[in-house]
Design a protein around this motif. Structure first.
Motif, PDB file in Angstrom:
ATOM      1  N   VAL A   1       0.862  -1.182   0.000  1.00 51.65           N
ATOM      2  CA  VAL A   1       0.000   0.000   0.000  1.00 51.65           C
ATOM      3  C   VAL A   1       0.897   1.230   0.000  1.00 51.65           C
ATOM      4  CG1 VAL A   1      -1.736   1.311   1.295  1.00 51.65           C
ATOM      5  CG2 VAL A   1      -1.819  -1.189   1.299  1.00 51.65           C
ATOM      6  N   THR A   2       0.547   2.227  -0.805  1.00 56.21           N
ATOM      7  CA  THR A   2       1.258   3.503  -0.801  1.00 56.21           C
ATOM      8  C   THR A   2       0.267   4.624  -0.517  1.00 56.21           C
ATOM      9  OG1 THR A   2       2.950   2.759  -2.361  1.00 56.21           O
ATOM     10  CG2 THR A   2       2.647   5.131  -2.146  1.00 56.21           C
ATOM     11  N   LEU A   3       0.558   5.430   0.489  1.00 58.77           N
ATOM     12  CA  LEU A   3      -0.285   6.559   0.863  1.00 58.77           C
ATOM     13  C   LEU A   3       0.473   7.859   0.652  1.00 58.77           C
ATOM     14  CD1 LEU A   3      -1.731   5.203   4.249  1.00 58.77           C
ATOM     15  CD2 LEU A   3      -2.643   4.872   1.933  1.00 58.77           C
ATOM     16  N   LYS A   4      -0.253   8.881   0.255  1.00 51.86           N
ATOM     17  CA  LYS A   4       0.356  10.198   0.072  1.00 51.86           C
ATOM     18  C   LYS A   4       0.102  11.053   1.299  1.00 51.86           C
ATOM     19  CE  LYS A   4       0.662  14.212  -2.982  1.00 51.86           C
ATOM     20  NZ  LYS A   4       0.196  14.822  -4.257  1.00 51.86           N
ATOM     21  N   MET A   5       1.174  11.519   1.924  1.00 51.12           N
ATOM     22  CA  MET A   5       1.073  12.375   3.109  1.00 51.12           C
ATOM     23  C   MET A   5       1.049  13.841   2.694  1.00 51.12           C
ATOM     24  SD  MET A   5       3.673  10.408   5.729  1.00 51.12           S
ATOM     25  CE  MET A   5       5.081  10.518   4.614  1.00 51.12           C
ATOM     26  N   THR A   6       0.512  14.668   3.575  1.00 56.16           N
ATOM     27  CA  THR A   6       0.470  16.113   3.340  1.00 56.16           C
ATOM     28  C   THR A   6       1.319  16.797   4.401  1.00 56.16           C
ATOM     29  OG1 THR A   6      -1.571  16.293   4.629  1.00 56.16           O
ATOM     30  CG2 THR A   6      -1.798  16.047   2.241  1.00 56.16           C
ATOM     31  N   LEU A   7       2.623  16.552   4.335  1.00 54.54           N
ATOM     32  CA  LEU A   7       3.564  17.096   5.319  1.00 54.54           C
ATOM     33  C   LEU A   7       4.564  18.002   4.626  1.00 54.54           C
ATOM     34  CD1 LEU A   7       4.593  14.046   7.538  1.00 54.54           C
ATOM     35  CD2 LEU A   7       3.105  15.934   8.164  1.00 54.54           C
ATOM     36  N   ALA A   8       4.984  19.049   5.337  1.00 53.08           N
ATOM     37  CA  ALA A   8       6.082  19.870   4.846  1.00 53.08           C
ATOM     38  C   ALA A   8       7.376  19.056   4.894  1.00 53.08           C
ATOM     39  CB  ALA A   8       6.215  21.131   5.708  1.00 53.08           C
ATOM     40  N   ALA A   9       8.319  19.402   4.017  1.00 52.68           N
ATOM     41  CA  ALA A   9       9.598  18.706   4.006  1.00 52.68           C
ATOM     42  C   ALA A   9      10.282  18.850   5.360  1.00 52.68           C
ATOM     43  CB  ALA A   9      10.486  19.263   2.899  1.00 52.68           C
ATOM     44  N   GLY A  10      10.953  17.821   5.794  1.00 53.50           N
ATOM     45  CA  GLY A  10      11.651  17.859   7.072  1.00 53.50           C
ATOM     46  C   GLY A  10      12.283  16.521   7.381  1.00 53.50           C
ATOM     47  N   THR A  11      12.892  16.435   8.543  1.00 53.63           N
ATOM     48  CA  THR A  11      13.519  15.201   9.007  1.00 53.63           C
ATOM     49  C   THR A  11      12.648  14.608  10.098  1.00 53.63           C
ATOM     50  OG1 THR A  11      15.697  16.125   8.532  1.00 53.63           O
ATOM     51  CG2 THR A  11      15.613  14.193   9.958  1.00 53.63           C
ATOM     52  N   TYR A  12      12.063  13.469   9.836  1.00 57.56           N
ATOM     53  CA  TYR A  12      11.055  12.904  10.720  1.00 57.56           C
ATOM     54  C   TYR A  12      11.306  11.420  10.991  1.00 57.56           C
ATOM     55  CZ  TYR A  12       8.463  16.969   8.891  1.00 57.56           C
ATOM     56  OH  TYR A  12       8.078  18.230   8.507  1.00 57.56           O
ATOM     57  N   ASN A  13      10.822  10.969  12.145  1.00 61.74           N
ATOM     58  CA  ASN A  13      10.574   9.560  12.407  1.00 61.74           C
ATOM     59  C   ASN A  13       9.082   9.326  12.218  1.00 61.74           C
ATOM     60  OD1 ASN A  13      13.262   9.061  13.227  1.00 61.74           O
ATOM     61  ND2 ASN A  13      12.796   9.850  15.265  1.00 61.74           N
ATOM     62  N   TYR A  14       8.719   8.088  11.906  1.00 58.27           N
ATOM     63  CA  TYR A  14       7.315   7.788  11.649  1.00 58.27           C
ATOM     64  C   TYR A  14       6.871   6.550  12.415  1.00 58.27           C
ATOM     65  CZ  TYR A  14       7.764  10.859   7.561  1.00 58.27           C
ATOM     66  OH  TYR A  14       7.975  11.927   6.735  1.00 58.27           O
ATOM     67  N   LYS A  15       5.575   6.511  12.732  1.00 59.14           N
ATOM     68  CA  LYS A  15       4.926   5.308  13.234  1.00 59.14           C
ATOM     69  C   LYS A  15       3.634   5.125  12.443  1.00 59.14           C
ATOM     70  CE  LYS A  15       6.517   5.884  18.046  1.00 59.14           C
ATOM     71  NZ  LYS A  15       6.086   5.968  19.461  1.00 59.14           N
ATOM     72  N   VAL A  16       3.417   3.937  11.943  1.00 60.58           N
ATOM     73  CA  VAL A  16       2.202   3.614  11.197  1.00 60.58           C
ATOM     74  C   VAL A  16       1.342   2.704  12.063  1.00 60.58           C
ATOM     75  CG1 VAL A  16       1.257   2.632   9.080  1.00 60.58           C
ATOM     76  CG2 VAL A  16       3.479   3.781   9.034  1.00 60.58           C
ATOM     77  N   PHE A  17       0.098   3.087  12.276  1.00 60.37           N
ATOM     78  CA  PHE A  17      -0.811   2.351  13.151  1.00 60.37           C
ATOM     79  C   PHE A  17      -1.999   1.811  12.361  1.00 60.37           C
ATOM     80  CE2 PHE A  17       1.341   5.493  15.754  1.00 60.37           C
ATOM     81  CZ  PHE A  17       1.632   4.820  16.920  1.00 60.37           C
ATOM     82  N   GLY A  18      -2.513   0.670  12.778  1.00 63.53           N
ATOM     83  CA  GLY A  18      -3.715   0.120  12.167  1.00 63.53           C
ATOM     84  C   GLY A  18      -4.652  -0.435  13.210  1.00 63.53           C
ATOM     85  N   ILE A  19      -5.917  -0.077  13.142  1.00 63.09           N
ATOM     86  CA  ILE A  19      -6.938  -0.546  14.084  1.00 63.09           C
ATOM     87  C   ILE A  19      -8.038  -1.245  13.295  1.00 63.09           C
ATOM     88  CG2 ILE A  19      -8.665   0.119  15.801  1.00 63.09           C
ATOM     89  CD1 ILE A  19      -6.971   2.536  16.479  1.00 63.09           C
ATOM     90  N   GLU A  20      -8.346  -2.471  13.650  1.00 61.18           N
ATOM     91  CA  GLU A  20      -9.388  -3.221  12.944  1.00 61.18           C
ATOM     92  C   GLU A  20     -10.770  -2.655  13.240  1.00 61.18           C
ATOM     93  OE1 GLU A  20      -8.906  -7.633  12.713  1.00 61.18           O
ATOM     94  OE2 GLU A  20      -7.254  -7.204  14.102  1.00 61.18           O
ATOM     95  N   MET A  21     -11.548  -2.514  12.185  1.00 64.44           N
ATOM     96  CA  MET A  21     -12.884  -1.922  12.279  1.00 64.44           C
ATOM     97  C   MET A  21     -13.892  -2.807  11.545  1.00 64.44           C
ATOM     98  SD  MET A  21     -11.939   1.072  13.736  1.00 64.44           S
ATOM     99  CE  MET A  21     -13.229   2.309  13.490  1.00 64.44           C
ATOM    100  N   VAL A  22     -15.174  -2.611  11.840  1.00 68.69           N
ATOM    101  CA  VAL A  22     -16.242  -3.218  11.050  1.00 68.69           C
ATOM    102  C   VAL A  22     -17.126  -2.111  10.502  1.00 68.69           C
ATOM    103  CG1 VAL A  22     -16.220  -5.381  12.328  1.00 68.69           C
ATOM    104  CG2 VAL A  22     -17.775  -3.561  13.051  1.00 68.69           C
ATOM    105  N   ASN A  23     -17.547  -2.276   9.260  1.00 67.95           N
ATOM    106  CA  ASN A  23     -18.459  -1.320   8.636  1.00 67.95           C
ATOM    107  C   ASN A  23     -19.882  -1.572   9.139  1.00 67.95           C
ATOM    108  OD1 ASN A  23     -20.465  -1.376   5.966  1.00 67.95           O
ATOM    109  ND2 ASN A  23     -19.372   0.545   6.282  1.00 67.95           N
TER     110      ASN A  23
END
Length: 484
Positions: free
Chosen positions: A121-143
């Motif tokens: 999966v590839t997602l496009k972020m809306t962040l200004a350029a910079g030096t960052y660490n990242y954490k990606v989280f996922g929570i299971e949901m039901v529709n």
């Protein structure tokens, strides 16, 4: 449940730090990298569905990203594009962006079920350029699809009147006389459950709470644990010791007002974050303040008690005295007694499981007892009643831990408009959404669903015995989940 990847981006260089995988339906997010404003990872999980038969809903993973400025060391919520074409994946998945850009839903793109293998999966972020660490989280949901549904069962304590919640109800509001029970007038701005939404598949787990704490400042952490983050390594976070099956401990002590602690799961004391450290056990001892902050941080929101009945009953016809699995059968089980197997492991379960198996009615607060793993009663061969599943597939809507919802019993509750969390807390760690009940007083918040301690009557779908209760305290039997 959710998993995360830690990694660092320095200019165009990518450094993978480490990954921590969650349990429940085995959501895994791995192989994360960044190129420009795009973040790419692989996601997989088990027991996914998108059927062609009733209830015609699907499960999904709510994915959101936190980023840390390498200068300030503070974590913030990353914006994601709201344009579907800016994100990409391949079969069997699709990416559904949301209007506020606080995350995306990743789900099956076609009819099917079973394991979702590792998919890019590839997602496009809306962040200004910079030096960052990242954490990606996922929570299971039901529709939970848009639909008319029934509330009340005519028998349970303080039950709503036996009425339908329809498009007319949602657009025109409900009077207290029509809704019945202990209810105020409910305006059209109050989320009644008619409109579509997503609900967390499980109660918040201990691993989820650990990962949340580890993305907060020291001051924010201090508000959401019982023992100070500067306490010695090995100190339990929420109780005086290993009580009520809560094994969250301090792995690295914090520094007062400066450096936050690092927390870990360690139910079987020794080396933390082992496979038998209770990561999947439902998170207890949550105050209303703790729950609302978690939901705001995750860009979710509290559930209303009308939505609670929709999640449980769906579009099915009400059954007198029914439980969330749609029948009045109950197999009340106690935790930490013969029958619970694979203690603290990802496959913790109860045997033998029969229709209506539910952690409830123990009648004791003895500290050896506590909640079970989220989804503990579901197996590859279980049905709705034997798994204790609600209509749309949410688990433990009854029993295990009492859950807080927005009440219709007073105007502080009915003033709620469904405002979504924005991923940001106050400096002290409070949720900061204006239409949510005051996190300091909890007026407008009530209890639903029962737990492993109290009488089984509290588990019933339409039981409203505690909808006028005002409590911001922590307790061994209080947990929660959110919706979006």
């Amino acid at each position: 449940m959710r998993s995360k990847n830690y990694f660092s981006k320095i200019a165009t260089a990518i450094v993978l730090l480490f990954a921590l995988n969650a349990q429940a339906n085995n959501v895994q997010i791995t192989g994360t990298s960044v190129t420009g404003s795009n973040i790419t990872f692989n996601i997989s999980w088990d027991n996914s569905w998108n059927p062609s038969v009733a209830p015609n809903n699907w499960d999904a993973v709510w994915v959101f990203i936190k980023y840390q400025d390498c200068n300030t060391r503070l974590w913030a919520h990353a914006g994601l594009s709201t344009v579907a074409g800016d994100h990409s994946t391949v079969s069997p998945l699709q990416v559904d962006p949301v209007a506020d850009g606080r995350g995306v839903f990743i789900r099956r793109s076609a009819i099917g079920g079973g394991t979702v293998g590792s998919t890019s999966v590839t997602l496009k972020m809306t962040l200004a350029a910079g030096t960052y660490n990242y954490k990606v989280f996922g929570i299971e949901m039901v529709n939970v699809p848009q639909a008319q549904f029934q509330v009340g069962d005519g028998i349970s304590t303080s039950t709503f009147s036996s009425i339908n919640i329809s498009a007319v109800s949602q657009s025109g509001g409900l009077t207290s006389a029509t809704l019945g029970g202990a209810a105020a007038n409910v305006p059209a701005t109050f989320p009644m459950g008619y409109n579509a939404f997503y609900c967390m598949k499980y109660e918040i787990s201990q691993l989820q709470y650990v990962e949340y704490l580890n993305a907060l400042t020291y001051d924010q952490q201090a508000l959401h644990v019982t023992n100070d983050p500067i306490s010695a390594v090995g100190t339990y976070a929420m109780f005086s010791g290993f009580n009520y099956r809560n094994g969250i401990r301090i792995a690295t002590a914090g520094s007062n007002g400066a450096i936050p602690a690092i927390f870990a799961c360690d139910a079987t004391a020794g080396v933390e974050n082992n496979s038998d450290d209770g990561q999947g056990i439902a998170m207890n001892n949550l105050s209303s303040n703790d729950l609302s902050a978690y939901l705001d941080w995750a860009a979710l929101r509290p559930m209303t008690e009308l939505e609670f009945e929709k999640v449980c009953r769906g579009t099915a016809t009400r059954v007198a005295d029914e439980y969330p699995w749609g029948t009045n059968e109950l197999n009340a089980i106690y935790t930490q007694l013969p029958g619970l197997i694979n203690d603290f492991l990802a496959n913790e379960t109860w045997t033998p499981a029969t229709n209506g198996t539910c952690a409830t009615g123990i009648g004791s607060s003895n500290s050896i007892y506590g909640p079970v793993k989220v989804g503990a009663f579901a197996t590859g061969s279980s049905g709705r009643a034997s798994a204790g599943a609600a209509y749309y597939g949410a688990m433990e809507m009854g029993g295990n831990l009492t859950e807080r919802v927005i009440t219709t019993s007073n105007t502080s509750g009915t003033a709620f408009t469904g405002t979504l969390g924005d991923g940001t807390l106050t400096a002290s760690g409070l949720a900061n959404q204006a239409t949510w009940p005051d996190p300091a007083t909890a007026i407008g918040v009530a209890f639903r669903g029962g737990d492993y301690v109290n009488v089984a009557a509290r588990v019933k779908t339409s039981d409203r015995a505690n909808v006028a209760t005002v409590s911001n305290i922590r307790s061994y039997n209080y947990g929660g989940r959110g919706v979006r």
